[in-house]
Design an enzyme around this catalytic site. Sequence first.
Site, PDB file in Angstrom:
ATOM      1  CG  ASN A  26      47.685  54.821  67.076  1.00  0.00           C
ATOM      2  OD1 ASN A  26      48.054  55.313  66.006  1.00  0.00           O
ATOM      3  ND2 ASN A  26      47.107  53.649  67.156  1.00  0.00           N
ATOM      4  N   GLY A  27      47.617  58.287  66.196  1.00  0.00           N
ATOM      5  CA  GLY A  27      46.627  59.083  65.459  1.00  0.00           C
ATOM      6  C   GLY A  27      47.212  60.419  65.042  1.00  0.00           C
ATOM      7  CD1 TRP A  83      52.675  55.170  59.793  1.00  0.00           C
ATOM      8  CD2 TRP A  83      54.282  53.635  59.647  1.00  0.00           C
ATOM      9  NE1 TRP A  83      52.912  54.971  58.473  1.00  0.00           N
ATOM     10  CE2 TRP A  83      53.904  54.047  58.333  1.00  0.00           C
ATOM     11  CE3 TRP A  83      55.278  52.692  59.776  1.00  0.00           C
ATOM     12  CZ2 TRP A  83      54.488  53.517  57.202  1.00  0.00           C
ATOM     13  CZ3 TRP A  83      55.861  52.177  58.643  1.00  0.00           C
ATOM     14  CH2 TRP A  83      55.465  52.581  57.374  1.00  0.00           C
ATOM     15  NE  ARG A 123      48.881  49.170  66.047  1.00  0.00           N
ATOM     16  CZ  ARG A 123      47.550  49.356  66.108  1.00  0.00           C
ATOM     17  NH1 ARG A 123      46.783  48.314  66.331  1.00  0.00           N
ATOM     18  NH2 ARG A 123      47.013  50.524  65.947  1.00  0.00           N
ATOM     19  CD  GLU A 165      49.848  44.175  50.187  1.00  0.00           C
ATOM     20  OE1 GLU A 165      49.853  45.043  51.051  1.00  0.00           O
ATOM     21  OE2 GLU A 165      48.881  43.430  49.982  1.00  0.00           O
ATOM     22  CB  CYS A 207      51.512  54.512  66.829  1.00  0.00           C
ATOM     23  SG  CYS A 207      51.977  55.767  65.661  1.00  0.00           S
ATOM     24  CE  LYS A 251      46.630  42.854  58.688  1.00  0.00           C
ATOM     25  NZ  LYS A 251      46.549  42.215  57.353  1.00  0.00           N
ATOM     26  CE  LYS A 297      47.804  40.539  49.672  1.00  0.00           C
ATOM     27  NZ  LYS A 297      46.744  41.436  49.493  1.00  0.00           N
ATOM     28  CD  GLU A 318      43.925  41.186  47.261  1.00  0.00           C
ATOM     29  OE1 GLU A 318      43.681  42.418  47.111  1.00  0.00           O
ATOM     30  OE2 GLU A 318      44.633  40.765  48.189  1.00  0.00           O
ATOM     31  CG  HIS A 352      39.554  50.617  25.181  1.00  0.00           C
ATOM     32  ND1 HIS A 352      38.917  51.103  24.065  1.00  0.00           N
ATOM     33  CD2 HIS A 352      38.846  49.524  25.561  1.00  0.00           C
ATOM     34  CE1 HIS A 352      37.858  50.372  23.793  1.00  0.00           C
ATOM     35  NE2 HIS A 352      37.776  49.399  24.688  1.00  0.00           N
TER      36      HIS A 352
HETATM   37  C1  AGP Z   1      46.147  44.530  52.145  1.00  0.00           C
HETATM   38  O1  AGP Z   1      47.068  43.548  51.635  1.00  0.00           O
HETATM   39  C2  AGP Z   1      46.811  45.842  52.367  1.00  0.00           C
HETATM   40  N1  AGP Z   1      47.752  45.713  53.427  1.00  0.00           N
HETATM   41  C3  AGP Z   1      45.889  47.031  52.508  1.00  0.00           C
HETATM   42  O2  AGP Z   1      45.506  47.361  51.195  1.00  0.00           O
HETATM   43  C4  AGP Z   1      44.594  46.842  53.339  1.00  0.00           C
HETATM   44  O3  AGP Z   1      43.744  45.952  52.684  1.00  0.00           O
HETATM   45  C5  AGP Z   1      43.887  48.201  53.439  1.00  0.00           C
HETATM   46  O4  AGP Z   1      44.741  49.086  54.124  1.00  0.00           O
HETATM   47  C6  AGP Z   1      42.539  48.117  54.172  1.00  0.00           C
HETATM   48  O5  AGP Z   1      42.738  47.676  55.493  1.00  0.00           O
HETATM   49  P1  AGP Z   1      41.448  47.184  56.342  1.00  0.00           P
HETATM   50  O6  AGP Z   1      40.909  45.998  55.625  1.00  0.00           O
HETATM   51  O7  AGP Z   1      41.999  46.870  57.693  1.00  0.00           O
HETATM   52  O8  AGP Z   1      40.470  48.320  56.358  1.00  0.00           O
END
Ligand code: AGP
Length: 609
Positions: free
Chosen positions: A100-101, A74, A27, A489, A2, A604, A486, A482, A505
Amino acid sequence: MCGIVGYIGDGKAKEIIIDGLKRLEYRGYDSAGIALCIDGKIETRKHVGGIENLEKIIDDKEYESNIGIGHTRWATHGAPSDVNAHPHNNEDNTVTVVHNGIIENYTELKEALIKEHGIKFRSETDSEVIAQLIGVLYDGDLHEAVNNAVKKMRGAYAIGVVCAHEPDNIIAVRKDAPLVAGIGKGCNFIASDIPALLKYVREIFLIENNETIVVTKNEIKIYDENGQTVKRDVFHVTWDADAAEKGGYPHFMLKEIHEQPKGLEDTLLRRLDKDGRIKLDGITMTKKDIESFNKIYIVACGTAYHAGLVGKYTIEKMARIPVEVDIASEFRYRDSFVDENTLFIAISQSGETLDTLAALREAKRKGARILSVVNVVGSSVARESDDVFYTWAGPEIAVASTKAYTTQLMCMYLIGLYMGYTKGVVDNEYYKAMLEELKAIPDKLRLVLKNESLISDLADRFYHREQIFFIGRGPDSGVSYEGSLKLKEISYINSFAIAAGELKHGTIALMEKGSLVFALSTQDALFEKMISNIEEIKARGAYVIGITKEGNKEIEKQSDESIYIPDCPDELTPLLTVVPLQVFSYYVAKNRGCNIDKPKNLAKSVTVE
Ligand code: AGP
């Protein structure tokens, strides 16, 4: 996840707070709100949805003040709704809180407030419990009431509190969620994140865990958990506001993809001394420490975890120490073999990912040496590490991580080389040759980016696909994961990555005519095996796009299409092969009309479990 912004001073709190919240939109949030102290009362307004919804309900001249707090939420407890949005008030609206939390014991606190004080809750949130708790504990001193309240709370939180009876200060507390204080002239700020304040201040206090701050318009006082005042150095923010803007690109993500060469140069070149040797200022790990490590854990989440997958190959090859890579949310619940001879490497762009922070604390408790690779200076992971290896990627705003990932890889190479050379298992020739090759990578990356239009053409042809596969061996398999994340997401395509040797397998059962497969094949020693894998899937009708080093004609013969990266040592290819996959994902998502910088369901920084 948040966003928090608070202001007290001679200016217009409403305008400043709303502007700050807009800078935190990245965020991720589902509702927003603001509370102002006006003529001895607190006026709270909040709305589900975007900040533009909130602006509609605060658009009147009378609604103005010189002190207030704002929030972008959030959802963690309670669905996104007006009533669940922050700020939350106590019963008589004299205390209001942004949070936040997560408060882990909010249920028991809520039950006690209902039973002992007859409190009638309005929302389903844990955050409202904080406001009600402070409200019942308030006895003329807000600071004291907040102190007494947080003593009863368990969990991770950053909170901002204002009180109608004390319209000359804002109280804020930090525990396991980010919080900063901005130092202005005739005004002061609180925020969950530096970008919210960049337009107004450059001087910041980084608030440590379990600290409380009392903010008036002329002073920011910091107290530790024992109530002792703390002297804190001012942190001068060097980011310019544009760094947090799009800089001419349509999306932060594309801007950040193109910032990768500079991020790699910054991360590398600042760490080479005049003789071209690696100098790790700020790293206190000694030769003796390095020689004492008999195992390394690399622990992270998401993209950062994928950087660790590549880091395993790098550090094992260069430092000759066994490396185990683990997902943070798994590591923290496993009885791991961490001890005082373990180096624990936490990788985190934000430095606030709660799973990674919790895993770090678990490793610390077991005696490991903690080295973190972090992009945000002064973040929680950084502050709780013995050594911090900053990625100098600059602020990464897009939810999908790109430049943080490649600079994390750069740190893996530097850590591997530094440790290997210090231990004497890397000879001077290889050490110097590898550093020269690393210095050449940014320009090679610029060459890869020159092919952006070729990749966007590829995306134009395949963006409608509902399933796309990524395969590779060795470091290429880490990059495949990776590349798949990408695509997943930001385009919401059900992409799938797997180590190529695993296909037979089970997964090869999915291959059928037209299955689209990206086959990463840059490792000379694994080349023949990759050719066999490509033949296997082509025999089942797959359409294969090979990614390999220039000059590798064999892949061109076997694949339906090929993407080439400039030649470089096999160890370093991940720095280059990931970029066409980033660009492909970007243009697929763009063609699909997705919200590229703020994908649905994502934030984020994941500061909750
Ligand atoms: C990355 O594209 C994602 N948004 C997500 O997997 C991110 O890498 C993960 O949440 C870890 O975040 P951090 O690197 O801030 O710890």
